[in-house]
Design an enzyme around this catalytic site. Structure first.
Site, short mmCIF file in Angstrom:
data_model
loop_
_atom_site.label_atom_id
_atom_site.label_comp_id
_atom_site.label_asym_id
_atom_site.label_seq_id
_atom_site.Cartn_x
_atom_site.Cartn_y
_atom_site.Cartn_z
N CYS A 147 -46.07 56.22 -46.56
CA CYS A 147 -46.83 55.06 -47.51
C CYS A 147 -47.50 56.76 -48.41
CB CYS A 147 -47.32 54.75 -47.74
SG CYS A 147 -47.96 53.71 -49.25
N HIS A 188 -43.54 45.41 -48.14
CA HIS A 188 -43.80 46.82 -48.47
C HIS A 188 -45.15 46.77 -49.87
CE1 HIS A 188 -45.73 50.74 -47.36
NE2 HIS A 188 -45.80 50.62 -48.63
N GLU A 189 -44.17 47.29 -50.93
CA GLU A 189 -44.22 46.58 -51.98
C GLU A 189 -44.86 45.53 -53.16
OE1 GLU A 189 -44.32 49.94 -53.14
OE2 GLU A 189 -42.55 50.74 -51.52
N HIS A 192 -48.90 46.14 -51.48
CA HIS A 192 -49.14 46.50 -53.07
C HIS A 192 -50.31 46.08 -54.39
CE1 HIS A 192 -49.46 51.10 -51.47
NE2 HIS A 192 -47.85 50.94 -51.23
#
Length: 208
Positions: A147, A188-189, A192
């Site tokens: 990242c 993954h996002e 976040h």
């Protein structure tokens, strides 16, 4: 009244939000007037919080934001996005495009904006999601990811197939199933957006 402007000062992100819609012309005018004023310069030291891409696009120059690496900020759950956050989505796309050689997806908190917005490479075309929610997932597997906001790589669990509900730029609700590499990027996002930095949530709460 001030336009939306995000100031990166000594690695911390301070957000000044006003009633204005944050249009680019108003933002540029504010930057020009206030950064050149002696009173403003005495308040903070100069910093590169905006970077303009030399390539023009429709609507003006691309606005590339600095990547946020403040783990405390990144660990906060993002707030719901609204139609007032369209400019943030465009900045996110601009910044992702600028990092396309080493990055395939970004969440808004990576550019200092604590909103539930993600942008990613969807088989060669960039796609933006507002308020994404993974409603179904199947076929788990182990993955290792890097990242831009974090150092090194980290192991995590991902799912081969996911069903996502989100809103598009017109804030119409959409639902679609994604698989493979695109599904992994979205997961993954989405992490976040939840303030998840690795296999566990900060403050001792294990990731489900």
């Amino acid at each position: 009244k001030l336009p939306k402007i995000y100031l990166c000062i000594q690695r911390y992100v301070y957000i000044i939000v006003s009633a204005l819609g944050g249009e680019r012309k108003e933002l540029e005018k504010y930057v020009t007037l206030h950064l050149e004023s002696s009173a403003f310069q005495k308040t903070i030291e100069p910093f590169p919080f905006l970077c303009y891409n030399k390539k023009k696009r429709s609507g003006g120059l691309a606005m590339i934001r600095e990547i946020c690496k403040d783990e405390f900020f990144l660990s906060q759950r993002a707030e719901p996005a609204t139609a007032d956050d369209l400019a943030i989505a465009q900045d996110l796309l601009d910044t992702l495009t600028a990092h396309k050689d080493g990055c395939v997806g970004m969440a808004a908190n990576m550019i200092g904006c604590n909103k539930r917005i993600i942008a990613f490479d969807n088989n060669g075309d960039y796609m933006v999601m507002f308020n994404p929610v993974i409603v179904k997932k199947s076929a788990p597997y182990d993955a290792e990811e890097g990242c831009l906001s974090l150092t090194g790589t980290q192991k995590t669990k991902r799912y081969q197939t996911i069903k996502v509900q989100w809103q598009n730029e017109q804030f119409q609700t959409r639902i679609k199933t994604f698989t493979g590499w695109t599904a992994q990027i979205i997961q993954h996002e989405s992490d976040h957006c939840e303030g998840i930095l690795n296999d566990f949530l900060l403050f001792g709460h294990w990731k489900q």
